[in-house]
Write a protein that holds these residues in place. Sequence first.
Motif, PDB file in Angstrom:
ATOM      1  N   ASN A 130      22.017   1.685   0.875  1.00 44.82           N
ATOM      2  CA  ASN A 130      20.651   2.144   0.608  1.00 44.82           C
ATOM      3  C   ASN A 130      20.668   3.674   0.554  1.00 44.82           C
ATOM      4  N   SER A 131      20.552   4.216  -0.628  1.00 50.99           N
ATOM      5  CA  SER A 131      20.797   5.658  -0.779  1.00 50.99           C
ATOM      6  C   SER A 131      19.709   6.521  -0.141  1.00 50.99           C
ATOM      7  N   LEU A 132      18.472   6.002  -0.090  1.00 57.05           N
ATOM      8  CA  LEU A 132      17.328   6.772   0.426  1.00 57.05           C
ATOM      9  C   LEU A 132      17.221   8.138  -0.242  1.00 57.05           C
ATOM     10  N   LYS A 133      17.515   8.144  -1.536  1.00 58.83           N
ATOM     11  CA  LYS A 133      17.365   9.373  -2.322  1.00 58.83           C
ATOM     12  C   LYS A 133      15.914   9.815  -2.346  1.00 58.83           C
ATOM     13  N   ASN A 134      15.713  11.128  -2.449  1.00 60.16           N
ATOM     14  CA  ASN A 134      14.361  11.663  -2.539  1.00 60.16           C
ATOM     15  C   ASN A 134      13.723  11.213  -3.852  1.00 60.16           C
ATOM     16  N   MET A 135      12.577  10.507  -3.739  1.00 58.99           N
ATOM     17  CA  MET A 135      11.899   9.951  -4.917  1.00 58.99           C
ATOM     18  C   MET A 135      11.513  11.020  -5.926  1.00 58.99           C
ATOM     19  N   GLU A 136      11.241  12.224  -5.436  1.00 58.47           N
ATOM     20  CA  GLU A 136      10.738  13.267  -6.332  1.00 58.47           C
ATOM     21  C   GLU A 136      11.861  14.119  -6.925  1.00 58.47           C
ATOM     22  N   THR A 137      12.873  14.415  -6.100  1.00 56.98           N
ATOM     23  CA  THR A 137      13.916  15.339  -6.573  1.00 56.98           C
ATOM     24  C   THR A 137      15.223  14.632  -6.891  1.00 56.98           C
ATOM     25  N   ASP A 138      15.343  13.363  -6.501  1.00 53.60           N
ATOM     26  CA  ASP A 138      16.552  12.581  -6.680  1.00 53.60           C
ATOM     27  C   ASP A 138      17.726  13.083  -5.817  1.00 53.60           C
ATOM     28  N   ALA A 139      17.434  13.986  -4.881  1.00 53.44           N
ATOM     29  CA  ALA A 139      18.491  14.529  -4.028  1.00 53.44           C
ATOM     30  C   ALA A 139      18.974  13.484  -3.021  1.00 53.44           C
ATOM     31  N   PRO A 309       1.432  -7.629  -9.206  1.00 58.82           N
ATOM     32  CA  PRO A 309       2.383  -7.912  -8.116  1.00 58.82           C
ATOM     33  C   PRO A 309       2.956  -6.649  -7.475  1.00 58.82           C
ATOM     34  N   ASP A 310       3.306  -6.792  -6.205  1.00 53.12           N
ATOM     35  CA  ASP A 310       3.922  -5.682  -5.461  1.00 53.12           C
ATOM     36  C   ASP A 310       5.332  -5.421  -5.988  1.00 53.12           C
ATOM     37  N   THR A 311       5.895  -4.296  -5.617  1.00 54.48           N
ATOM     38  CA  THR A 311       7.258  -3.959  -6.043  1.00 54.48           C
ATOM     39  C   THR A 311       8.247  -4.483  -4.996  1.00 54.48           C
ATOM     40  N   PRO A 312       9.543  -4.520  -5.316  1.00 53.07           N
ATOM     41  CA  PRO A 312      10.524  -5.003  -4.318  1.00 53.07           C
ATOM     42  C   PRO A 312      10.818  -3.983  -3.217  1.00 53.07           C
ATOM     43  N   PHE A 313      10.131  -2.838  -3.242  1.00 53.87           N
ATOM     44  CA  PHE A 313      10.490  -1.766  -2.305  1.00 53.87           C
ATOM     45  C   PHE A 313       9.381  -1.422  -1.315  1.00 53.87           C
ATOM     46  N   TYR A 314       9.810  -0.998  -0.138  1.00 56.53           N
ATOM     47  CA  TYR A 314       8.913  -0.301   0.773  1.00 56.53           C
ATOM     48  C   TYR A 314       9.064   1.183   0.504  1.00 56.53           C
ATOM     49  N   LYS A 315       7.975   1.916   0.648  1.00 53.87           N
ATOM     50  CA  LYS A 315       8.102   3.364   0.645  1.00 53.87           C
ATOM     51  C   LYS A 315       8.541   3.790   2.047  1.00 53.87           C
ATOM     52  N   TYR A 434       8.861  16.858   4.142  1.00 51.85           N
ATOM     53  CA  TYR A 434       8.645  15.436   3.883  1.00 51.85           C
ATOM     54  C   TYR A 434       9.619  14.958   2.823  1.00 51.85           C
ATOM     55  N   TRP A 435      10.227  13.816   3.070  1.00 51.45           N
ATOM     56  CA  TRP A 435      11.238  13.253   2.168  1.00 51.45           C
ATOM     57  C   TRP A 435      10.825  11.821   1.817  1.00 51.45           C
ATOM     58  N   PRO A 436      10.179  11.625   0.684  1.00 51.34           N
ATOM     59  CA  PRO A 436       9.777  10.264   0.318  1.00 51.34           C
ATOM     60  C   PRO A 436      10.942   9.508  -0.330  1.00 51.34           C
ATOM     61  N   ALA A 437      11.126   8.258   0.066  1.00 51.50           N
ATOM     62  CA  ALA A 437      12.228   7.454  -0.477  1.00 51.50           C
ATOM     63  C   ALA A 437      11.786   5.999  -0.598  1.00 51.50           C
ATOM     64  N   LEU A 438      12.646   5.185  -1.184  1.00 52.59           N
ATOM     65  CA  LEU A 438      12.356   3.754  -1.307  1.00 52.59           C
ATOM     66  C   LEU A 438      13.432   2.954  -0.596  1.00 52.59           C
ATOM     67  N   LEU A 439      13.039   1.783  -0.077  1.00 56.99           N
ATOM     68  CA  LEU A 439      13.986   0.917   0.614  1.00 56.99           C
ATOM     69  C   LEU A 439      13.662  -0.527   0.237  1.00 56.99           C
ATOM     70  N   ASN A 440      14.717  -1.275  -0.085  1.00 57.95           N
ATOM     71  CA  ASN A 440      14.514  -2.672  -0.451  1.00 57.95           C
ATOM     72  C   ASN A 440      13.803  -3.441   0.664  1.00 57.95           C
ATOM     73  N   LYS A 441      12.817  -4.244   0.291  1.00 58.97           N
ATOM     74  CA  LYS A 441      12.009  -4.914   1.315  1.00 58.97           C
ATOM     75  C   LYS A 441      12.810  -5.874   2.189  1.00 58.97           C
ATOM     76  N   ASN A 442      13.915  -6.406   1.659  1.00 58.35           N
ATOM     77  CA  ASN A 442      14.668  -7.365   2.481  1.00 58.35           C
ATOM     78  C   ASN A 442      15.558  -6.709   3.541  1.00 58.35           C
ATOM     79  N   THR A 443      15.576  -5.379   3.606  1.00 58.39           N
ATOM     80  CA  THR A 443      16.437  -4.725   4.597  1.00 58.39           C
ATOM     81  C   THR A 443      15.751  -4.510   5.953  1.00 58.39           C
ATOM     82  N   VAL A 444      14.429  -4.542   5.977  1.00 58.71           N
ATOM     83  CA  VAL A 444      13.733  -4.385   7.268  1.00 58.71           C
ATOM     84  C   VAL A 444      12.693  -5.491   7.441  1.00 58.71           C
TER      85      VAL A 444
END
Lengths: 454, 111
Positions: A130-139, A309-315, A434-444
Amino acid sequence: MKKFIRIASGQGYWGDRFDAPIDQVKEGPIDYLVMDYLAEVTMSIMQKQKSRDPHLGYAKDFIPLMETLLPLLVEKKVTLITNAGGVNPVGCMLAVREIAERMGYTGLKIAAVYGDDILNQLDTLIASGNSLKNMETDADLSTVRKQVTSANVYFGARPVVEALKQGAQVIVTGRVTDTGISLAPMIHEFGWSWDDWDKLATGVIGGHINECGAQGSGGNFFAGWQAVPNMERIGFPIIEAYPDGHLVVTKHESLGGLVSEQTIKEQLVYELGNPAEYITPDCIADFTTIQLQQEAPNRVKVFGIKGKPDTPFYKVSISYFDGYTSIGMLTYTWPDALQKAQKADEIIRKRLEYLGLKYEDIHTEFLGYNACGGDTAPSINDPNEVVLHIGVRGKNFRDMNKFSREVIPLVLTGPPTVTGFGGGRPKVREVIAYWPALLNKNTVEPKVLTVEVI
Amino acid sequence: MKKIQLVKIAHARSGDKGDTANVGVIALKPEYYEILKEQLTAEKVKDHFGSNVKGKVERFEMPNIGALNFLLHNALGGGGTLTLKHDAQGKVVSANILRMQVEVPDDWEIK
């Protein structure tokens, strides 16, 4: 099934008017009270408190509030849902239980919703892809990994609905979305299915109207603030939700404020991105389908809403330490207030240069002249006073302190008729970025713990 | 057509998402929405804000409530707790956009 339920907003943010939730319960019938406490920076502060004392890490002043609120909730049969649990919902729940036990509310059920705090799992999550890359900067998160101070998944209504099913009358959560705490009672009471997207979106929009407190009922109202009654006791919004998937926004009659199509419209656009795609963990709500209709004074019907429908990710909301800022202010008065403030700015900048101090950013504004308007503000002649507002940002604490020492001396060393330095040296503040990222819902997996007062 | 200030026919609220400010501009009467839609282009809004907005301006239409939502990118000096701006959360961008000029038919009576 009830014909409708009333979900009252009790707080728009941590630090909002303290007696608003009490008034919501006292001044008329409601079924649910929802209170929002959390912002990105808040989670970081709470992690710090928890690291000093493992019993802490939740909104501390929620506990004294419960001393007053709990007897009212019990008497009026109102259910409270709040994200005051911060990074320690279980600790918060236990503190509430202590009060309930002392007050003798045997049988009362209190729930904690947790599992959103992934600070201690970050490395495992990254290692498992799960890369947890920054949603805005892709860092990549590795660039700030060592500075991370909190990391939380935004849960939606699901775990709150579970807590309601278990019969809890007080539910304290960690990072549940502001909209989720208003949506959950609708799903619970009306048995809406998890793929009834239009109804879920309706509940989300009810949550959006509730989430900023009085901003949905006449506070901060551009189009007619002069005519809003009794703002000293402004009534926070109440969402009447109906099983068929429409809402009526209202407020208690005895309190101030205003619920009109215009006040609701202003709140609908608040902090809005693409209106057709308002993404939450529960669904995507389409704000371009909302219909409003004033059906009586202080009653606005909200209907026609479509969802997807919802997306497969949690913010995920990650916060990290990113240096310091310091902002100094000095007030210069007529004659030539602006010129004096400009001269003072020039002197401070020359001093910093002379002392060899360098910062990531230095920024000056002139309050009373154009600080808030910038390029959109027309120039004005000879203002009565102008406040110099100068700030720097940097990573080196000692250099930040040196800036802080350079502001007040201007009073005796710079241009005349200067005042407003009574607060002393400007403070050096930590920057929590603040670092916004996405995480697959099945991981938590959200967790719910309900206890009964004995 | 006559020129008037946008504040005569619209109201607004603004807020922040990181370094992006959002501002919703709402027609005070349903018939004003067409004026907003025709004249408040993303380009004109970007011009109006000048150096206040370093990034691009995006526009979204909400005919259902007679509103346009604008996203002003790189407009808050870094945003969040990073910014050195007095209006750190873009709370008064709403007022700033309403200083824009729009053209309305001569026979419209607007106070």
